[in-house]
Design an enzyme around this catalytic site. Sequence first.
Site, mmCIF file in Angstrom:
data_model
loop_
_atom_site.group_PDB
_atom_site.id
_atom_site.type_symbol
_atom_site.label_atom_id
_atom_site.label_comp_id
_atom_site.label_asym_id
_atom_site.label_seq_id
_atom_site.Cartn_x
_atom_site.Cartn_y
_atom_site.Cartn_z
ATOM 1 N N MET A 209 0.812 -1.231 0.000
ATOM 2 C CA MET A 209 0.000 0.000 0.000
ATOM 3 C C MET A 209 0.845 1.281 0.000
ATOM 4 O O MET A 209 0.336 2.361 -0.286
ATOM 5 C CB MET A 209 -0.931 -0.011 1.209
ATOM 6 N N GLY A 213 1.373 3.435 -4.336
ATOM 7 C CA GLY A 213 0.857 4.805 -4.397
ATOM 8 C C GLY A 213 -0.454 5.003 -3.660
ATOM 9 O O GLY A 213 -0.896 6.135 -3.477
ATOM 10 N N HIS A 214 -1.090 3.900 -3.224
ATOM 11 C CA HIS A 214 -2.417 4.031 -2.603
ATOM 12 C C HIS A 214 -2.397 4.944 -1.387
ATOM 13 O O HIS A 214 -3.227 5.839 -1.252
ATOM 14 C CB HIS A 214 -2.959 2.651 -2.213
ATOM 15 N N ASP A 215 -1.429 4.697 -0.489
ATOM 16 C CA ASP A 215 -1.361 5.491 0.736
ATOM 17 C C ASP A 215 -0.268 6.553 0.647
ATOM 18 O O ASP A 215 0.076 7.172 1.658
ATOM 19 C CB ASP A 215 -1.093 4.571 1.945
ATOM 20 N N THR A 216 0.292 6.724 -0.546
ATOM 21 C CA THR A 216 1.375 7.690 -0.743
ATOM 22 C C THR A 216 1.057 8.552 -1.953
ATOM 23 O O THR A 216 0.006 9.166 -1.993
ATOM 24 C CB THR A 216 2.723 6.940 -0.896
#
Length: 311
Positions: A209, A213-216
């Site tokens: 994650m 790139g989902h949490d970044t």
Amino acid sequence: MHFYSSAVVVIALASMGNAQSQYTSTGTAAVAQARATALTLSPTSSVKGKTFDRFVTIWLENTDYDMAAADPNMQWIASQGITLTNYEAITHPSQPNYIAAVGGSTHGFTSDNFGTIDSSVQTIVDLLEAKGISWGEYQEDMPYSGFEGNYVNQQTGANDYVRKHNPLISYDSVTSDVDRLAKIKNFTMFYSDLEANKLPQWMFITPNMTNDGHDTSITTAGSWARSFIEPLLTNPNFMSNTLVLLTFDETESYVSDNDVFSVLLGDAVPASAQNTSNGTAYNHYSILATVENNWDLGNLGENDVGATPFY
Ligand SMILES: *[C@@H]1O[C@H](CO)[C@@H](O)[C@H](O)[C@H]1NC(C)=O
Ligand SMILES: *[C@@H]1O[C@H](CO)[C@@H](O)[C@H](O)[C@H]1NC(C)=O
Ligand SMILES: *[C@@H]1O[C@H](CO)[C@@H](O)[C@H](O)[C@H]1NC(C)=O
Ligand SMILES: *[C@@H]1O[C@H](CO)[C@@H](O)[C@H](O)[C@H]1NC(C)=O
């Protein structure tokens, strides 16, 4: 307050013992126990295809086309292959896109919530196995092969490996078969399979994650993607007439046309096509159509049938 094993979760697992109970999050005691006995398989094969002998797709998360195209590391990756400038995701949010990419349909999924698909429903795995073509998934930070829950970083509690980004794990036709579960592996296994020259002919790769790139951000995802792909481009255990598709599950914006930045690369892409672009309309179903066409697999009778293959 630590995020280490929660007794409550472990007890729930022991008494329910199914994927639904694991879905919330899984404690370390239960994981350690299951890891010790989890079956892991790395079968190989060498079935010649029309255009390529190995297919790999790597999925990043939630980025609008222009944002990805502006990232320097994504630009470097694009320079190594063919940028697909008219490639559309299927829907929002994440999970149904992943499900569609291996089964030709979202199969009724409209959210990231836990769900399963009836064991009568086939996936690309059925078609590959019928022709003796080896396959595997590599999911970063999945704690052991065939794990069906979600897993957080044990130091920070941050979301790390998530089931919703694992395309095959919701299909009962996969999870009811221990030999199939054993081919749903993590990145530890990717690197040991790479080293041992035991990578399969079909691979789906999902970074964690943070890295997807989902949490970044695209900066993190682009940097991870280049650091992952660049050494593989010259590794003969990975590159053996290999076609790689790097794509995103969906755009960040829910009002855009859901066009995602996608690049084809690998030694199956002719040198003359490197650093070019292609405006043909493709979508995630093209992944299935490409693989089916390459190895004469037939089809799933879903949206793979009308999809345009890359080759
Ligand atoms: C890719 O093509 C662009 C022009 O479209 C050029 O500026 C760039 O140097 C090329 N990159 C490589 C690595 O060939
Ligand atoms: C990855 O999976 C293997 C096989 O189940 C397991 O032995 C290993 O500990 C896992 N690696 C990580 C980092 O969880
Ligand atoms: C994802 O993996 C990277 C290493 O590739 C690691 O630095 C990062 O902490 C991981 N993310 C989480 C949430 O654990
Ligand atoms: C790119 O576009 C042309 C049509 O202009 C098509 O024939 C070709 O197969 C496309 N795909 C690739 C991967 O080159």
